[in-house]
Motif scaffolding. Structure first.
Motif, PDB file in Angstrom:
ATOM      1  N   TYR A 225       0.696  -0.917   0.151  1.00 40.01           N
ATOM      2  CA  TYR A 225      -0.008  -0.076   0.012  1.00 40.01           C
ATOM      3  C   TYR A 225       1.223   1.001   0.030  1.00 40.01           C
ATOM      4  N   GLY A 226       0.454   2.215  -0.800  1.00 43.87           N
ATOM      5  CA  GLY A 226       1.833   3.623  -1.111  1.00 43.87           C
ATOM      6  C   GLY A 226       3.052   3.300  -0.968  1.00 43.87           C
ATOM      7  N   ASP A 227       3.492   3.697  -0.386  1.00 44.92           N
ATOM      8  CA  ASP A 227       4.974   4.087  -1.052  1.00 44.92           C
ATOM      9  C   ASP A 227       5.633   2.775   0.402  1.00 44.92           C
ATOM     10  N   GLY A 228       4.524   1.677   0.893  1.00 45.32           N
ATOM     11  CA  GLY A 228       5.617   1.311   2.014  1.00 45.32           C
ATOM     12  C   GLY A 228       6.290   1.563   3.168  1.00 45.32           C
ATOM     13  N   LYS A 229       5.655   2.827   3.202  1.00 48.01           N
ATOM     14  CA  LYS A 229       6.793   3.346   4.378  1.00 48.01           C
ATOM     15  C   LYS A 229       6.664   3.329   6.021  1.00 48.01           C
ATOM     16  N   GLN A 230       4.862   2.850   5.807  1.00 49.58           N
ATOM     17  CA  GLN A 230       4.685   2.513   7.272  1.00 49.58           C
ATOM     18  C   GLN A 230       4.882   1.910   7.802  1.00 49.58           C
ATOM     19  N   ILE A 231       5.020   1.980   9.429  1.00 44.24           N
ATOM     20  CA  ILE A 231       5.403   1.140  10.474  1.00 44.24           C
ATOM     21  C   ILE A 231       5.189   1.149  11.046  1.00 44.24           C
ATOM     22  N   ARG A 232       4.751  -0.718  11.495  1.00 43.17           N
ATOM     23  CA  ARG A 232       3.943  -1.289  12.468  1.00 43.17           C
ATOM     24  C   ARG A 232       5.319  -2.312  13.078  1.00 43.17           C
ATOM     25  N   ASN A 263       9.155  -3.304  18.051  1.00 46.62           N
ATOM     26  CA  ASN A 263      10.259  -4.227  17.170  1.00 46.62           C
ATOM     27  C   ASN A 263       9.627  -3.681  16.036  1.00 46.62           C
ATOM     28  N   GLU A 264      10.898  -2.216  15.106  1.00 48.47           N
ATOM     29  CA  GLU A 264       9.526  -1.261  14.309  1.00 48.47           C
ATOM     30  C   GLU A 264      10.462  -2.307  12.952  1.00 48.47           C
ATOM     31  N   TRP A 265       9.182  -1.748  11.712  1.00 51.10           N
ATOM     32  CA  TRP A 265       9.714  -2.448  10.698  1.00 51.10           C
ATOM     33  C   TRP A 265       8.657  -1.478   9.876  1.00 51.10           C
ATOM     34  N   GLU A 266       9.267  -0.606   9.082  1.00 51.87           N
ATOM     35  CA  GLU A 266       9.420  -0.320   7.396  1.00 51.87           C
ATOM     36  C   GLU A 266       7.985  -1.850   6.876  1.00 51.87           C
ATOM     37  N   ASN A 267       6.946  -1.387   6.226  1.00 54.32           N
ATOM     38  CA  ASN A 267       6.177  -2.248   5.826  1.00 54.32           C
ATOM     39  C   ASN A 267       7.122  -2.912   4.563  1.00 54.32           C
ATOM     40  N   ILE A 268       7.707  -2.057   3.578  1.00 52.43           N
ATOM     41  CA  ILE A 268       9.036  -2.420   2.421  1.00 52.43           C
ATOM     42  C   ILE A 268      10.514  -3.842   3.283  1.00 52.43           C
ATOM     43  N   ARG A 269      10.766  -3.528   4.134  1.00 48.55           N
ATOM     44  CA  ARG A 269      11.530  -2.930   4.977  1.00 48.55           C
ATOM     45  C   ARG A 269      11.363  -4.921   4.961  1.00 48.55           C
ATOM     46  N   LEU A 270      10.285  -5.427   5.949  1.00 47.79           N
ATOM     47  CA  LEU A 270       9.324  -6.448   6.244  1.00 47.79           C
ATOM     48  C   LEU A 270       9.476  -6.919   5.133  1.00 47.79           C
ATOM     49  N   LEU A 271       9.332  -6.041   3.845  1.00 46.48           N
ATOM     50  CA  LEU A 271       8.350  -7.865   2.962  1.00 46.48           C
ATOM     51  C   LEU A 271      10.148  -8.511   2.427  1.00 46.48           C
ATOM     52  N   HIS A 272      10.983  -6.954   1.963  1.00 42.70           N
ATOM     53  CA  HIS A 272      12.198  -7.840   1.756  1.00 42.70           C
ATOM     54  C   HIS A 272      12.733  -8.388   2.250  1.00 42.70           C
ATOM     55  N   LYS A 273      12.497  -9.253   3.811  1.00 43.74           N
ATOM     56  CA  LYS A 273      12.926  -9.887   4.758  1.00 43.74           C
ATOM     57  C   LYS A 273      12.633 -11.806   4.139  1.00 43.74           C
ATOM     58  N   LEU A 274      11.094 -10.737   4.294  1.00 45.47           N
ATOM     59  CA  LEU A 274      10.137 -11.744   4.546  1.00 45.47           C
ATOM     60  C   LEU A 274      10.712 -12.821   3.006  1.00 45.47           C
TER      61      LEU A 274
END
Ligand code: NAD
Ligand code: DAU
Length: 362
Positions: A225-232, A263-274
């Protein structure tokens, strides 16, 4: 320390609730009592997630009741029949995107359903003089989303003002307020926990992590979604549930406890890890999978960042996380790779037939 005897778990066929019941009954938690699982089996409820528990404990220490938390008759029947002393209230409509498309059911289940449950508990636990009997507790499971959205700095604590921004989080905020109102007005013993994003086995594949894992395995696009830089802030479901058990035993009535993974991750960074983990384990080509990342229209009103300060539960209840994220994520990917039957049933919709095959509604 409270002794838990007869626990009513609502929403126990969902992701967090089913993990909660399994661990409570099968691990060394010290729990010797009975669990009643009240679940309406909406699209998100999958009773087959607890087939093993039904087989081992069904009719002895585990009782499944198919029903809605908005149904007063079912609720009062359960409190009487099972002599409930503890409520752990997971049942909810839980998906933000669905709340944007169709908010009404969120208001029914999350607000009215919680209200009905509070009324049922109060009625069952109130003595003739209006006071509440000893030893009972209503624990309400809630979310960090009630606090709104953070900028680059700061954390949500138990004293952060509520600022919900989606129909989902507004409905959860409303239910939190009702729970606290029953404490202040009627003296109902309550606790509330507000937790960050959970991951782990049995999560319905509409949520980010399982959706991405399954899409990768099926060669589908990976919608960001969007730029993927949202953090969870991600936490393993078992760490969340361990915190809940501590609250049930030692939590102070009327209190809120925040639970988070730090344990904060930007969505896009998490996706790369996954992608790295899944490609490695499933033998997929990483470059090919990377090309399936597709930035799509952003979620309406998308909260930018969540982060939890969980100092209170660490200090007061001595809670500690057990899972490091790398291991927890790798185990989760393994679970989705090794549980093809569960996934096929969910993907095909077959899981919705469980009730006809296994159960007669009373
Ligand atoms: P889920 O959607 O996987 O499960 C919800 C369960 O509730 C399902 O089994 C569903 O059938 C049941 N249910 C829904 N409406 C019902 C009704 N009217 N009556 C009876 N049962 C009903 O949800 P989850 O992710 O396991 O979340 C559980 C709770 O934890 C929710 O209250 C949610 O707000 C909260 N929470 C979730 C997360 C997360 O990351 N998933 C984080 C913090 C808090
Ligand atoms: O913070 C706790 C909350 O976490 C819980 O209260 C909710 O019940 C739970 O669903 C979860 O809410 P999120 O909206 O954060 O989770 P979701 O998995 O839907 O999305 C996580 C992030 O990933 C979010 O920023 C939206 C984004 N996303 C999600 C999906 C499904 C994508 O970019 N693409 C997607 O396809």
């Amino acid at each position: 320390m409270r002794t838990l005897q007869n626990i009513l778990v609502t929403g126990g066929a969902g992701f967090i609730g089913s993990n909660f019941i399994r661990t409570l009954l099968t691990q060394d938690t010290g729990f010797q009592g009975r669990v009643v699982n009240l679940d309406e089996l909406t699209y998100a409820g999958n009773a087959a997630s607890l087939n093993d528990i039904q087989a081992e404990f069904g009719g002895k220490r585990y009782f499944f009741v198919h029903g809605n938390i908005c149904d007063n008759k079912i609720l009062s029947g359960i409190f009487t029949e099972y002599n409930i002393d503890t409520v752990v209230h997971f049942a909810a409509e839980s998906h933000v995107d669905r709340s944007i498309l169709g908010p009404e059911v969120f208001l029914h289940t999350n607000i009215l359903g919680t209200f009905n449950l509070l009324e049922a508990a109060k009625t069952a636990w109130q003595k003739n003089d209006g006071s509440i009997k000893e030893g009972v507790l209503f624990h309400h499971i809630s979310t960090d989303e009630v606090y709104g959205s953070l900028g680059a700095e700061g954390f949500f604590s138990e004293t952060t003002a509520y600022d919900p921004r989606s129909p989902y989080s507004a409905s959860k905020a409303s239910s939190d307020h009702l729970v606290k109102a029953y404490f202040h007005t009627y003296g109902l013993p309550v606790t509330v926990s507000n937790c960050s994003n959970n991951y782990g086995p049995f999560q319905f594949p509409e949520k980010l992590i399982p959706l991405m894992i399954l899409n990768m395995l099926e060669g589908k696009k990976l919608p960001v979604y969007g730029d993927g830089k949202q953090i969870r802030d991600w936490i393993h479901v078992e760490d969340h549930n361990a915190a809940v058990r501590l609250i049930l035993q030692n939590g102070k009535s009327g209190e809120t406890y925040n639970i988070g993974g730090e344990n904060e991750w930007e969505n896009i960074r998490l996706l790369h890890k996954l992608i790295e983990i899944v490609c490695d384990k499933a033998g997929l080509n990483k470059d090919t999978v990377m090309q399936t990342i597709t930035h799509v229209t952003d979620r309406l009103g998308h909260d930018r960042r969540y982060a939890i300060d969980c100092t209170k539960i660490k200090n007061e209840l001595n809670w500690k996380r057990q899972f490091d994220f790398e291991t927890g994520l790798a185990n989760t990917v393994d679970w989705y790779l090794n549980n093809k039957e569960w996934i096929d049933n969910v993907r095909s919709g077959e899981y919705r037939n469980w009730i006809q095959k296994n159960y007669t509604r009373r």
